[in-house]
Structure formats: C-alpha cells, structure tokens
Design an enzyme around this catalytic site. Structure first.
Site, mmCIF file in Angstrom:
data_model
loop_
_atom_site.group_PDB
_atom_site.id
_atom_site.type_symbol
_atom_site.label_atom_id
_atom_site.label_comp_id
_atom_site.label_asym_id
_atom_site.label_seq_id
_atom_site.Cartn_x
_atom_site.Cartn_y
_atom_site.Cartn_z
ATOM 1 N N PRO A 283 -30.632 -82.041 53.006
ATOM 2 C CA PRO A 283 -31.692 -81.425 53.805
ATOM 3 C C PRO A 283 -32.135 -80.092 53.222
ATOM 4 C CG PRO A 283 -29.568 -81.050 54.836
ATOM 5 C CD PRO A 283 -29.310 -81.944 53.648
ATOM 6 N N GLY A 284 -33.410 -79.849 53.253
ATOM 7 C CA GLY A 284 -33.941 -78.539 52.878
ATOM 8 C C GLY A 284 -34.597 -77.940 54.105
ATOM 9 N N CYS A 351 -59.600 -65.424 47.801
ATOM 10 C CA CYS A 351 -61.010 -65.679 47.534
ATOM 11 C C CYS A 351 -61.311 -67.180 47.461
ATOM 12 C CB CYS A 351 -61.370 -64.981 46.219
ATOM 13 S SG CYS A 351 -63.077 -65.116 45.813
#
Ligand code: LLP
Length: 427
Positions: A283-284, A351
């Site tokens: 798991p992250g 931007c």
C-alpha cells in the site's frame, strides 16, 4: 482525512493538535503538513488486518518519499517497494532491511540492476530481456540475485484508466499466460534465486471484489510453479491499490475489508496446494493520503466567468486534480466555524488554464489572505511536485501531539538554477 479527525479550535483548523494558521505564520505558505500519528495508525491497521497469516507490508514509497515518513514506517516494521535507483537509495538511507526491499520497475537500466544486485535486494523482473540482463550482471559481479516476476494478470479494477496497471493492454509485467516460460528460463539460468511472484492491478480501488480474482489468478500460478518446477515460492505479493475516500460520500474500505476478500482465497488455496508463501501487500496511498493537508494562501478573489479564488499552490505542488480530474476536499482553515456562503472555483498560480484545484465549491466568504487547506494530500502530492514556472517547492512539516518539526525546507530561487550551466560563449 475524515472530517471528524480534523480538529477545530477557535474557528481554526487543527492537525495533530496544531493550529494550521499558526503553522503558516511560522513556516509560510504553501506548506504540506503531515500528522505522524495518522501515518502510524494507518500502517498499523494494515499490519493488523493481515496478521492472521504470514505477511509483510511493503510501503510504496512513490506515494510519499519524505525521509522522515520513511523513518516512521521503517520503525513500524514496514518493508518497502522501490521503483528506481533513487528510491532504492532512499530506502537504504532510511534503514529498511535489504531483505524487505522489492525493486520494481518496467524499465530498469543495467546500472539500476547492478545496484540492486550489489545491495542484495529482491528484484521484481518485468520482462525476459530484463531477466537475461540481470543474470549476466549477477554473474559478472559474482553474486546471486533474488527474483520474482511481475505478472500482468489481465484483471480490470474500477479506477481511473491512467492508474489501472493490471489490464491486458498495460505496459507492466509479463502476461499471466506467458509467465511460466519466464520461470522456466529463470530456472535454467545461473545466479538467480526464484523467491516470489508479484502483481499490482492499479490504484485508488474502492470496489474490492476484484482482489479475490487477483488472488485466484496468482494462486493458479503459485500452484503451477510448484507442480511443474518443484519450487515453493517464498512470497506472493499482490501489490497496493486500496483506495481512500476523497469525497465525503465515497465508500471507505479498510484493510480489514481487503483482508476479508483476499485471505479466505489465499488460505484455502495455500492449504490445497501445500504451500505457505508470505503474503506481501504494497500500500502507498492508504498509508499516507489522509495524514496530510496542503495549506495555501489566497492571493486574489476575482468575480469573472466564475468566482475564482487564486492561491499560492497549484499543480506544481498538487498535480492530481489536473492529471486525473481528482477531487480533494478544500476547507478555509481560518474560517472553520463559518457556514458556506458562496460557490468558488479554486485555482493555482500556474500559467495554464487547467490549473484548477477544486471546482464550484461551496465555502464561507473568502478574502485575500485566507488560508485554504486541501485535504488528503499525503499520497502523490509532494512526491509528484515540480518546479514548473520556476517556482521553488514548498516546505513540509510533521506534527504529532502538538509538536511541530520541519521535515523538508522550502526551496529558494537559488535552488532553481542548481546544476544548470551557462556555456562560456553565452556569458
Ligand atoms: N506497488 C506498485 C508496483 C505500484 O506501482 C504502486 C502504485 C503501488 C504499489 C501503490 O499503490 P497505491 O496503494 O498507492 O494505490 N499518481 C497516481 C497513483 C499512481 C500509482 C502508481 N503505482 C495518483 O495520484 O492517483
């Protein structure tokens, strides 16, 4: 972060018992703030859910590679999934034991393979090409290399296509129909120790039924490898992918829910086949997502086509909304006790028109100088940040029980020119 776990004192958001407004007075904005206890709790929940079988939790460091967070997880007994030489370096620096490091990747360089062999970590081999290269490198170095194969199980979870990794058309792994050939070849080659089998079907998965299919498919292979080659694999790694509730009304499956789907199949099939591999999960997101908020200051409020609120953090610091259309809850950290009054679109300073952090959000009346908190940003937040538009990356702090510690200094404009060179002829 579940709203109930965020504190409010005197109208201000608190995290780990610390006032968010005070934090930005001290550390400026933008600022990533991580609650240590939350990281530990999430990890423990995972470990606990799978404690009924021989298992290991390998944290996927790509989600958040801050060294302090790695240290916290290492101290909890985690292993780690690394995906590059850089991640391997960080894992070793954080003190993870080499026998609990799995080197993944679909495009490893020979140099990276060499580092893995030297470091003595297990390599999840992604192709036959890589297998041959690894065998040669091990031979040249006079060392052995422990390996697994990354399988493409051809299983489709319900998630964003860009983070679905185990479907037939994905670039990752060896098709499950062909992976036996790879094991046969590895068996013939010198210098390789066949240790395991690995897959990862994708990320942010909220409907867990699919993990039962994954387990069946992987156990078919575990059995075939035993029957045909006489190898009882030491581990079966089914990757990560457990999703988190980014929206108030998202389902919030837990590691126990995942275990309920996966373990009956795992246990039953292991018994039938007479094998007992260690079950590894990677798991992250689940470990770190809801531990962290991104605090950002409002520079401008503008009534144009929409009611725009422009902040000092944009997709340079949180790329998920622009990349995957991801939703992150946003609150006004200095006005937590005020009711929603207007609809705002929160945009960053980058931007590009796509630099939108949250669209049409009902929030209290916002003014220049207010502090917004973008929630659940601990996974794939800072780790995917950039210096686009020549913006130095922001600081990260760790809070725990009222204590505050800087875990990454903000970059300066000086850092922007780091390692650049102007040829003499242009000076
Ligand atoms: N293991 C492997 C081999 C992986 O590739 C990944 C994630 C994981 C484990 C951890 O998956 P998790 O438990 O975090 O779902 N940037 C995207 C997510 C990319 C996931 C890449 N691989 C996002 O922000 O949603």
């Amino acid at each position: 972060m579940r709203a109930s776990e965020l504190g409010v004192i005197d109208g201000h958001l608190t995290i780990g018992g610390v006032d968010a407004v005070k934090l930005v007075e001290r550390y400026r904005t933008p600022l990533y703030v991580t609650d240590e206890n939350q990281v530990r709790e999430r990890f423990r929940a995972f470990k606990d859910a799978f404690s009924g079988v021989k298992s290991e939790i390998y944290y996927a460091m790509k989600a958040n590679g801050n060294l302090a967070i790695l240290k916290i997880l290492e101290s909890e007994g985690a292993g780690v999934d690394v995906f590059s030489a850089g991640e391997l370096y960080m894992a070793l620096l954080a003190g993870f034991p080499r026998e609990k490091i799995l080197f993944n990747g679909n495009s490893k360089t020979d140099e990276e393979l060499e580092l893995a062999v030297e470091a003595g970590v297990t390599v999840s081999v992604d192709s036959l090409d890589e297998l041959e290269a690894l065998a040669q490198i091990a031979k040249r170095l006079g060392k052995r290399s422990s390996i697994a194969f990354r399988v493409n199980p051809d299983i489709s979870p319900k998630t964003h296509p860009k983070i679905s990794t185990g479907i037939r058309t994905s670039k990752f792994g060896i098709p499950h129909t062909e992976v036996m050939d790879a094991y046969r070849r590895a068996w013939e080659l010198d210098g390789l120790d066949i240790k395991g089998i690995h897959c990862h079907i994708g990320s942010q998965i909220l409907e867990l039924g699919v993990f039962g299919e994954v387990m069946e498919r992987m156990m078919n292979l575990v059995e075939e490898i035993k029957d045909e080659l006489g190898i009882r694999l030491e581990f079966l790694d089914i990757g990560g992918g457990l999703g988190v509730a980014y929206r108030e009304d998202d389902p919030a499956p837990t590691p126990h829910d995942l275990a309920d789907v996966v373990l009956p199949v795992f246990k039953g099939r292991c018994k039938e086949a007479g094998v007992s591999p260690t079950l590894i999960l990677e798991p992250g997101r689940y470990i770190v997502a809801d531990s962290t908020v991104l605090l950002t200051r409002v520079n401008t409020v503008k009534r144009a086509y929409k009611n725009f609120v422009a902040t000092d953090a944009g997709f340079n610091l949180l790329a998920r909304p622009v990349l995957y259309g991801s939703y992150h809850r946003i609150v006004v950290a200095n006005k937590m006790d005020l009711p929603p009054e207007e609809t705002y679109t929160i945009v960053g300073p980058i931007c590009e028109s796509g630099d939108i952090l949250g669209e049409d959000r009902r929030l209290p009346k916002i003014e220049k100088g207010d502090i917004l908190a973008i929630l659940d940003t601990g996974a794939y937040g800072f780790s995917m940040s950039s210096q686009y538009n020549q913006r130095p990356r922001c600081a990260e702090v760790l809070v725990s029980d009222g204590r505050v510690e800087l875990i990454r200094e903000e970059e300066s404009v000086g850092d922007l020119m780091m390692r650049q060179r102007i040829p003499d002829r242009l000076l």
